[in-house]
Design a protein around this motif. Structure first.
Motif, mmCIF file in Angstrom:
data_model
loop_
_atom_site.group_PDB
_atom_site.id
_atom_site.type_symbol
_atom_site.label_atom_id
_atom_site.label_comp_id
_atom_site.label_asym_id
_atom_site.label_seq_id
_atom_site.Cartn_x
_atom_site.Cartn_y
_atom_site.Cartn_z
ATOM 1 N N GLU A 1 -43.734 -33.913 -80.910
ATOM 2 C CA GLU A 1 -43.585 -34.221 -82.328
ATOM 3 C C GLU A 1 -42.152 -34.670 -82.633
ATOM 4 N N PHE A 2 -41.178 -33.989 -82.023
ATOM 5 C CA PHE A 2 -39.770 -34.313 -82.261
ATOM 6 C C PHE A 2 -39.404 -35.665 -81.635
ATOM 7 N N THR A 3 -39.829 -35.921 -80.392
ATOM 8 C CA THR A 3 -39.497 -37.202 -79.753
ATOM 9 C C THR A 3 -40.174 -38.368 -80.482
ATOM 10 N N ASP A 4 -41.363 -38.140 -81.021
ATOM 11 C CA ASP A 4 -42.021 -39.180 -81.828
ATOM 12 C C ASP A 4 -41.219 -39.471 -83.094
ATOM 13 N N ALA A 5 -40.672 -38.401 -83.692
ATOM 14 C CA ALA A 5 -39.850 -38.583 -84.892
ATOM 15 C C ALA A 5 -38.578 -39.357 -84.567
ATOM 16 N N GLU B 1 -37.309 -27.914 -83.450
ATOM 17 C CA GLU B 1 -37.834 -29.269 -83.267
ATOM 18 C C GLU B 1 -38.855 -29.625 -84.339
ATOM 19 N N HIS B 2 -39.738 -28.684 -84.649
ATOM 20 C CA HIS B 2 -40.760 -28.929 -85.669
ATOM 21 C C HIS B 2 -40.118 -29.190 -87.030
ATOM 22 N N LYS C 1 -38.900 -37.260 -91.067
ATOM 23 C CA LYS C 1 -39.979 -38.052 -91.676
ATOM 24 C C LYS C 1 -39.790 -38.135 -93.193
ATOM 25 N N TYR D 1 -32.876 -39.644 -76.884
ATOM 26 C CA TYR D 1 -33.609 -38.433 -76.510
ATOM 27 C C TYR D 1 -32.700 -37.410 -75.813
ATOM 28 N N TYR E 1 -44.462 -29.294 -79.814
ATOM 29 C CA TYR E 1 -43.464 -29.604 -80.831
ATOM 30 C C TYR E 1 -42.393 -30.554 -80.285
ATOM 31 N N ALA F 1 -38.342 -32.623 -87.097
ATOM 32 C CA ALA F 1 -39.298 -33.736 -87.160
ATOM 33 C C ALA F 1 -39.794 -33.942 -88.592
ATOM 34 N N GLN F 2 -40.110 -32.850 -89.279
ATOM 35 C CA GLN F 2 -40.585 -32.949 -90.663
ATOM 36 C C GLN F 2 -39.480 -33.461 -91.585
#
Length: 337
Positions: free
Chosen positions: A169-173, A233-234, A241, A186, A166, A237-238
């Motif tokens: 996923e958060f750093t990608d977001a 974090e999950h 997005k 970051y 997760y 991230a959602q």
């Protein structure tokens, strides 16, 4: 946070809940007592003699601390149970034949009242020995040091792997949906998550646990804390997005800050955040002698189940975990989900 055993209920209970330390204390102190129904018991007369105080002092402490002492093994016996006790040990325990009610202390309750009584020099000596033995017992069970005692929990590796997923996923977001320099985003937003969950940034946390510069904060976190971070974090991230696609552009810092603030106050997150704060504050004080001042209101006594989790038969070092086929199977299932 007071750590004087005579003043701190939490400090007393942390020792009394540690059965591994109590076994060593019982062996070292050899306080005597009588074995009854597979445990050592002591009468009020025996305890007053042991601590060199009069029985009225014992009575006063029982009255003032009845709930605590009762939860740790003090009880009053009468009727058939008392009759049987007198038949077997009446003379040895100096219990008069006409006694119809008798207060008895378990070994644990004797330690408990020894931690409470301030008038007794013998109680003070016992308290000192108890503290030394308890500290040594935890360190010995933890393999010499407690900085990474969190990793002895069988749930640590799965939680760590889950949080790592997760985290990605958060750093990608952050990369795709936040309009801010990659050089700073970051670190800044990792700290914001820490502050929302356990009220400290990474630097504060490292200082409290006395971590070296290269030691990783998350390597020292309990599985429940890692799960709370992963959930946060999950969700972020959602949210990032969705909001970014809705606006047709990247988010500003103020917009992401607003999302984080709303997430922290979400009633669905409150139970896991509160649990993470209680676990971190209570366990670190008990096992690591580390006080999180900002979490002081969340400190509770550590239950016996936690001593089993980190010091008991199911606890293992990280090296042992990584060589365990069952643990590796769990990690593989997490990877393949």
């Amino acid at each position: 946070m007071k750590k004087d055993l005579t003043e701190s209920t939490i400090s007393r209970q942390n020792i009394l809940n540690n059965q591994y330390a109590l076994e060593k204390v019982e062996l070292n102190l050899a306080l005597g007592g009588t074995t009854w129904k597979d445990e050592r018991i002591f009468t009020k007369t025996q305890v007053s003699s042991l601590l060199s105080v009069d029985e009225r002092t014992i009575d006063r402490y029982i009255e003032q601390n009845n709930d605590e002492l009762s939860s740790n093994g003090y009880k009053v016996i009468k009727g058939k149970e008392l009759k049987k006790l007198k038949e077997n040990f009446g003379n040895d325990m100096n219990v008069a034949t006409k006694t119809t009610i008798l207060g008895v202390f378990s070994f644990r309750a004797v330690l408990n009242i020894s931690m409470l009584i301030t008038e007794s020099e013998k109680a003070k000596i016992i308290r000192s020995k108890i503290l030394d033995i308890a500290i040594d017992a935890v360190a010995q069970k933890a393999g010499g040091q407690t900085k990474y005692i969190n990793q002895r929990d069988e749930g640590y590796l799965p939680a760590s792997y889950q949080e790592y997923s997760y985290r990605k996923e958060f750093t990608d977001a952050l990369k795709h949906y936040l309009d801010m320099s990659d050089r700073y985003k970051y670190g800044i937003y990792t700290n914001k998550i820490y502050e929302m969950i356990f009220l400290e940034n990474a630097s504060e946390y490292k200082k409290i646990l006395n971590l070296a510069e290269k030691e990783k904060v998350r390597d020292t976190m309990y599985s429940e804390v890692l799960k709370a971070i992963a959930s946060f974090e999950h969700g972020l991230a959602q949210e990032m997005k969705t909001k970014s696609e809705e606006l047709g552009r990247k988010l500003s810092q103020s917009e992401l800050d607003s999302i984080i603030k709303n997430a922290a106050s979400n009633p669905y997150m409150k139970p896991s955040i509160d649990d993470a704060r209680v676990k971190m504050a209570s366990r670190d004080l008990c096992f690591r002698d580390a006080l999180h001042n900002k979490l002081e209101g969340y400190i509770q006594s550590v239950p016996q189940s936690d001593f089993d989790k980190f010091l008991g038969e199911t606890s293992k070092s990280l090296e042992e975990r990584l060589s365990d086929p069952e643990t590796l199977d769990v990690l593989k299932r997490l990877k393949d989900r």
